[in-house]
Structures are given as structure tokens and as C-alpha cells.
Scaffold this active site. Structure first.
Site, PDB file in Angstrom:
ATOM      1  N   HIS A   1      26.988   2.069  60.611  1.00 23.36           N
ATOM      2  CA  HIS A   1      27.107   0.984  61.572  1.00 23.36           C
ATOM      3  C   HIS A   1      26.457  -0.260  60.999  1.00 23.36           C
ATOM      4  O   HIS A   1      25.462  -0.163  60.287  1.00 23.36           O
ATOM      5  CB  HIS A   1      26.415   1.353  62.892  1.00 23.36           C
ATOM      6  CG  HIS A   1      26.863   0.521  64.038  1.00 23.36           C
ATOM      7  ND1 HIS A   1      26.317  -0.714  64.308  1.00 23.36           N
ATOM      8  CD2 HIS A   1      27.839   0.728  64.955  1.00 23.36           C
ATOM      9  CE1 HIS A   1      26.940  -1.218  65.362  1.00 23.36           C
ATOM     10  NE2 HIS A   1      27.856  -0.383  65.774  1.00 23.36           N
TER      11      HIS A   1
ATOM     12  N   ASP B   1      31.534   6.924  67.822  1.00 24.08           N
ATOM     13  CA  ASP B   1      32.876   7.477  67.657  1.00 24.08           C
ATOM     14  C   ASP B   1      32.907   8.876  67.058  1.00 24.08           C
ATOM     15  O   ASP B   1      33.970   9.488  66.977  1.00 24.08           O
ATOM     16  CB  ASP B   1      33.716   6.541  66.761  1.00 24.08           C
ATOM     17  CG  ASP B   1      33.990   5.216  67.434  1.00 24.08           C
ATOM     18  OD1 ASP B   1      34.248   5.234  68.642  1.00 24.08           O
ATOM     19  OD2 ASP B   1      33.935   4.183  66.756  1.00 24.08           O
TER      20      ASP B   1
HETATM   21  N1  CMC Z   1      31.045   6.697  54.629  1.00 20.52           N
HETATM   22  C1  CMC Z   1      30.621   6.514  53.355  1.00 20.52           C
HETATM   23  N2  CMC Z   1      29.946   5.431  52.937  1.00 20.52           N
HETATM   24  C2  CMC Z   1      29.716   4.457  53.838  1.00 20.52           C
HETATM   25  C3  CMC Z   1      30.127   4.584  55.179  1.00 20.52           C
HETATM   26  C4  CMC Z   1      30.809   5.741  55.563  1.00 20.52           C
HETATM   27  N3  CMC Z   1      31.235   5.894  56.818  1.00 20.52           N
HETATM   28  N4  CMC Z   1      29.758   3.467  55.852  1.00 20.52           N
HETATM   29  C5  CMC Z   1      29.149   2.680  54.968  1.00 20.52           C
HETATM   30  N5  CMC Z   1      29.109   3.275  53.745  1.00 20.52           N
HETATM   31  C6  CMC Z   1      28.461   2.740  52.544  1.00 20.52           C
HETATM   32  C7  CMC Z   1      29.319   1.649  51.921  1.00 20.52           C
HETATM   33  O1  CMC Z   1      30.188   2.166  50.935  1.00 20.52           O
HETATM   34  C8  CMC Z   1      28.275   0.730  51.336  1.00 20.52           C
HETATM   35  O2  CMC Z   1      27.849   1.274  50.099  1.00 20.52           O
HETATM   36  P1  CMC Z   1      27.375   0.275  48.904  1.00 20.52           P
HETATM   37  O3  CMC Z   1      26.189  -0.480  49.443  1.00 20.52           O
HETATM   38  O4  CMC Z   1      27.032   1.204  47.802  1.00 20.52           O
HETATM   39  O5  CMC Z   1      28.549  -0.608  48.619  1.00 20.52           O
HETATM   40  C9  CMC Z   1      27.106   0.827  52.321  1.00 20.52           C
HETATM   41  O6  CMC Z   1      27.247   2.116  52.951  1.00 20.52           O
HETATM   42  C10 CMC Z   1      27.108  -0.253  53.383  1.00 20.52           C
HETATM   43  O7  CMC Z   1      28.402  -0.264  53.966  1.00 20.52           O
HETATM   44  P2  CMC Z   1      29.162  -1.587  54.427  1.00 20.52           P
HETATM   45  O8  CMC Z   1      30.604  -1.300  54.527  1.00 20.52           O
HETATM   46  O9  CMC Z   1      28.723  -2.732  53.563  1.00 20.52           O
HETATM   47  O10 CMC Z   1      28.517  -1.792  55.862  1.00 20.52           O
HETATM   48  P3  CMC Z   1      29.106  -2.644  57.042  1.00 20.52           P
HETATM   49  O11 CMC Z   1      27.965  -2.962  57.922  1.00 20.52           O
HETATM   50  O12 CMC Z   1      29.919  -3.772  56.525  1.00 20.52           O
HETATM   51  O13 CMC Z   1      30.137  -1.638  57.773  1.00 20.52           O
HETATM   52  C11 CMC Z   1      31.006   0.052  59.190  1.00 20.52           C
HETATM   53  C12 CMC Z   1      29.837  -0.908  58.907  1.00 20.52           C
HETATM   54  C13 CMC Z   1      30.840   0.643  60.576  1.00 20.52           C
HETATM   55  C14 CMC Z   1      32.322  -0.746  59.176  1.00 20.52           C
HETATM   56  C15 CMC Z   1      31.007   1.161  58.108  1.00 20.52           C
HETATM   57  O14 CMC Z   1      29.825   1.913  58.178  1.00 20.52           O
HETATM   58  C16 CMC Z   1      32.233   2.078  58.229  1.00 20.52           C
HETATM   59  O15 CMC Z   1      33.303   1.750  57.708  1.00 20.52           O
HETATM   60  N6  CMC Z   1      32.101   3.222  58.971  1.00 20.52           N
HETATM   61  C17 CMC Z   1      33.233   4.093  59.218  1.00 20.52           C
HETATM   62  C18 CMC Z   1      34.058   3.545  60.362  1.00 20.52           C
HETATM   63  C19 CMC Z   1      33.361   3.724  61.699  1.00 20.52           C
HETATM   64  O16 CMC Z   1      32.862   4.790  62.028  1.00 20.52           O
HETATM   65  N7  CMC Z   1      33.385   2.649  62.509  1.00 20.52           N
HETATM   66  C20 CMC Z   1      32.872   2.684  63.883  1.00 20.52           C
HETATM   67  C21 CMC Z   1      31.678   1.806  64.086  1.00 20.52           C
HETATM   68  S1  CMC Z   1      30.844   2.153  65.644  1.00 20.52           S
HETATM   69  C22 CMC Z   1      31.970   1.738  66.876  1.00 20.52           C
HETATM   70  C23 CMC Z   1      32.284   0.291  66.919  1.00 20.52           C
HETATM   71  O17 CMC Z   1      31.390  -0.549  67.011  1.00 20.52           O
HETATM   72  O18 CMC Z   1      33.457  -0.009  66.886  1.00 20.52           O
END
Ligand code: CMC
Length: 428
Positions: free
Chosen positions: A306, A363
Site C-alpha cells: 500500500h 483487498d
Molecule cells: N508484490 C510485490 N512487490 C511489490 C508489491 C506487491 N504487491 N507492492 C509493491 N511492491 C514492491 C515494488 O516492486 C517496489 O519495489 P522496488 O522499490 O524494488 O522497486 C516497492 O515494493 C514499492 O512499490 P511501489 O509500486 O513503488 O509502491 P506504490 O506505493 O507506488 O504502490 C500499490 C502501492 C498498492 C499500488 C502496490 O503495492 C501494488 O501494486 N499492490 C498490489 C495491488 C493492490 O493490492 N492494490 C490495492 C491497494 S489497497 C486498496 C485500494 O486503496 O485501492
């Protein structure tokens, strides 16, 4: 420089900027004069360090795993409150008295029916349309049916359109489902609660009496509470941005629904269950953990991670308990729950997930509950949209009532070609 000012030197100019404090949470540096005084913008794609507005609705402490609505912890609301009460709280700022809650619930109930002509609107969609596509279209179309509540400068219009959106969303969502399965639309039943009514409109058929199972009604109501608001997330920011131009509330909420659909946001509940189905049994988990860690593989653990929570999402805790309650009430089991629990356990002890502070989010478990209740996966994000509508509407109202509100208009770092002369087609 005083204690509540930040100073910056840029482009040979120095600037003192006020630091503003909220009631809790990080202070913010007010950079509004930055461009006028230095000719520079800030650069923050994805808004990782940018507060886009003032808001008194919802507070999240992502490091501690805290979520408060108008100051009340989500765990307490989920345990003791109802979705109608939380809706009142979000819209009005305080918990209602018994009379206020009764009046509010009655008002919402009286707005649950849809303009009859909207039912013909559904027939323009293919039967296999994703229900979120239908939601975007039908909610956007509401502004064509309810002209009498689209004057956003009139507080009474804003109130009526807010009530209409909250009240009609379950009807619209249930009709999207009915259309996909080819069953007749079921009209709202004003004897039932908000959530009981939605269950009946979704699963009831005219040929039989529908009996709401109280435990299921309670569990779904709780799921709605857990999704009601979440401060300035992508879809809420979309609603605010759309609303900042003066667009009508129905159009703004349709924009929020479109944004919510994405798998990084509300679409993650559908993606998480699909992922659990693909993993299947616990012996295959390690393979998927390795894939999630592999930078060359686009696969991510859905329902994990998140932007704000760097700790267990408090909503996921409640969600996990609710799975057990729903299984007990329906006398069902789902082996995917065991897979999910084991996946969580393995991920939370893996250095990759520990280091990056990736925990289950709202989720991760919700799909297992919704599936046990009988919803197809394509409806999961629709349920998120239904519940989040009150948050969107409350945030939109907060923005529109703010006398200092301005159109949202970010700036950019331009990386395209510099000015050049047009070359006639014959010379290219
Ligand atoms: N599985 C594997 N690696 C992950 C995941 C994951 N679910 N989420 C983040 N990472 C890694 C990502 O690869 C990155 O690694 P690095 O720093 O080495 O590049 C690091 O963790 C930070 O990730 P980010 O994408 O820069 O973080 P963000 O804040 O931009 O994204 C997120 C947050 C929720 C989009 C992301 O964690 C994700 O895609 N999660 C899966 C989708 C999900 O469950 N979304 C629902 C969110 S909660 C409900 C809502 O609010 O809608």
C-alpha cells in the site's frame, strides 16, 4: 527564519515558506508562492510527498496501521456501527443521535428507486459487459435524469444529489449484476436495511420470497464500512479533480468509479481472488512469492502492499475475522482461505516483503468473503465502488463548500521537442 517556516534556496533566490500543522499527522510546507517567487515548480509524480488539500474527514497513520474516520478508529466503527451511521458521520462530521440516524436512513431509503427509463439504458450494454463498465456509464448518465440536483452552488442541490448517489448505488449495482445473468431487475424494498435491500436486489428473484440472512447482512454491512472512505486515494483525488472544474456530482462520481476500476486500486480485490485461484494449493505459493520478487516478472502479489500503510492494513485485520464469521454462518469452507493465510504467513517472513514493508491490504481477504456470499469476481470492485460512494460524496462536498477552492491544475516537467517549424507533407 521562525520555527514554523521552511527556507529554500533555488535558482539563486531564497524563499521562506510557511509550515502548516494539522490536528495530527505530518506538517506540510506551503509551497503555493514557490513558482511566483522562484520560477520553479516542485516535481512529485505519483504525489508521494504532496498534500493536495485540507480535509477533516479521514486520517491514516500508515506506519502505525491506524485509520480514523472523523477521529473514530475503523476497528470500533466496524464492530459497533452500521454503514448508514458511518455514512452520516462522514457526511456530517458527528455521530448521529437515534432520531438523526432514523431520519437519515429514511431519506436514503426513499431515494433507492431509479428513474424507470434507466432500466432501458442497461439494455444497450452487451450481456457480458464488465459490471464496472456499466457502473461508469449508468452513474455518469444520472446527471441526465436528475437535473434538479446538479446546481453545485446550491447546498440543497448538493445534499439531494449526495443522498441520491448513496441511495441509488446499490440499485444500480444490483441491476448491473441482474443484467449479466439475464434475470429480471428487482425493485428496492423499503422494509429492508440498506445492505439487506442490496442483497435482495442482487440475489432475489420475483418467483420466490427472498430471506436476508442476518449474519451475511451484517458481514456485508461491515465490508461497506471498511471501504467507506480512505482519504486522498487515487479515485477520491479523481473525484476532487473532476469536481474542481465545477462538474456535476454524478459526473464526478462516475470519474471516481473509472479510476477505482484499475487493478492497482479497487480492481485489486478481483485480481487478488483470481491470483489465489491461480495459485490454488499452498504447495505452489513459494513459486508465486519468487515471481513477485523477480524484477523481470510483472507479477505482484495482489492484495499486498500500500502507498500509505507500511504496517498491517487495519481493514485487513477485520476482513480476516469476517471470513470466519461468514463461513460459520453459511456453513461453508473455502480451501483458498487456507492458501491465503499460508501466503500471508510466508510473505510476512520473507526478507523482501519485510524490507519493503508489504502487508496484506483491504483487498486480500475481501474476495473470499464476497465469493462465499455468492458474488462473482467481476462484482467485487462494484461493491467497493458502492461503499466508497459515500466517501467520494463527502470529500466532494467538503471541497465544494470550501470558499478557497480552486480548479485543480498540476504543472509538469516538459521533456518534448523544443519549438520547431512545420514541414509541409510534400517535403517529409
Ligand atoms: N508484490 C510485490 N512487490 C511489490 C508489491 C506487491 N504487491 N507492492 C509493491 N511492491 C514492491 C515494488 O516492486 C517496489 O519495489 P522496488 O522499490 O524494488 O522497486 C516497492 O515494493 C514499492 O512499490 P511501489 O509500486 O513503488 O509502491 P506504490 O506505493 O507506488 O504502490 C500499490 C502501492 C498498492 C499500488 C502496490 O503495492 C501494488 O501494486 N499492490 C498490489 C495491488 C493492490 O493490492 N492494490 C490495492 C491497494 S489497497 C486498496 C485500494 O486503496 O485501492
Amino acid at each position: 527564519m521562525s520555527d514554523n517556516q521552511a527556507s529554500l534556496t533555488a535558482g539563486g533566490k531564497s524563499l521562506d515558506m510557511p509550515i502548516k500543522s494539522g490536528t495530527i499527522g505530518p506538517d506540510v510546507i506551503d509551497i503555493r508562492k514557490l513558482y511566483a517567487q522562484t520560477g520553479m515548480f516542485t516535481y512529485d509524480p505519483g504525489f508521494t510527498s504532496t498534500a493536495s488539500c485540507d480535509s477533516a474527514l479521514t486520517y491514516i497513520d500508515g506506519d502505525e496501521g491506524v485509520l480514523l474516520h472523523r477521529g473514530y478508529p475503523i476497528g470500533q466503527l466496524a464492530e459497533h456501527s452500521s454503514f448508514m451511521e458511518v455514512s452520516y458521520l462522514l457526511l456530517n462530521g458527528e455521530l448521529p443521535s437515534q432520531q438523526e440516524l432514523a431520519d437519515f436512513s429514511r431519506t436514503i431509503t426513499r431515494h433507492t428507486m431509479l428513474h424507470e427509463q434507466l432500466s432501458t439504458f442497461y439494455r444497450g450494454f452487451r450481456r457480458d459487459a464488465h459490471p464496472m463498465a456499466i457502473m461508469c456509464g449508468v452513474v455518469g448518465a444520472l446527471s441526465a435524469f436528475y437535473h434538479d440536483s446538479t446546481d453545485i452552488s446550491d447546498p440543497q442541490h448538493r445534499k439531494i444529489s449526495s443522498h441520491r448517489l448513496i441511495a441509488k448505488m446499490p440499485t444500480i449495482a444490483a441491476m448491473a449484476y441482474k443484467y449479466s445473468v439475464g434475470q429480471p431487475f428487482v425493485y428496492p424494498d423499503n422494509k429492508l436495511s440498506y445492505t439487506g435491500n442490496f442483497l435482495k436486489m442482487t440475489f432475489g428473484v420475483p418467483a420466490e420470497e427472498y430471506e436476508v440472512i442476518p449474519e451475511v447482512e451484517k458481514a456485508l454491512d461491515r465490508i461497506f464500512i471498511l471501504h467507506a472512505d480512505h482519504e486522498q486515494n487515487a479515485s477520491t483525488s479523481t473525484v476532487r479533480l473532476a469536481g474542481s472544474s465545477g462538474a456535476n456530482p454524478f459526473a464526478c462520481i462516475a470519474a471516481g468509479i473509472a479510476c477505482l476500476w484499475g487493478p492497482a486500486h479497487g480492481g485489486a480485490n478481483e485480481a487478488a481472488l483470481n491470483m489465489l485461484k491461480e495459485i490454488g494449493t499452498p504447495d505452489r505459493i513459494q513459486h508465486y512469492i519468487e515471481r513477485a520478487k523477480d524484477k523481470n516478472d510483472p507479477f505482484r502479489l495482489m492484495g499486498f502492499g500500500h502507498r500509505v500503510y507500511k504496517n498491517y492494513d487495519p481493514r485487513a485485520t477485520v476482513m480476516q475475522q469476517t471470513v470466519r464469521e461468514v463461513f460459520a454462518a453459511l456453513n461453508v469452507q473455502d480451501p483458498l482461505f487456507e492458501t491465503a493465510l499460508r501466503l500471508e504467513e510466508i510473505a510476512l517472513s520473507d526478507p523482501y516483503f519485510i524490507e519493503k514493508k508489504l502487508f496484506p491490504n483491504v483487498d486480500f481477504y475481501s474476495g473470499i468473503i464476497l465469493s462465499a456470499i455468492g458474488f462473482p469476481t467481476t462484482m467485487f470492485t462494484v461493491l467497493f465502488a458502492l461503499a466508497r460512494t459515500v466517501g467520494w460524496v463527502a470529500q466532494w462536498n467538503e471541497m465544494i463548500s470550501d470558499p478557497g477552492q480552486k480548479i485543480g491544475r498540476p504543472r509538469q516537467l516538459y521533456t518534448g521537442p523544443t519549438q520547431r517549424d512545420y514541414v509541409p507533407l510534400s517535403q517529409r
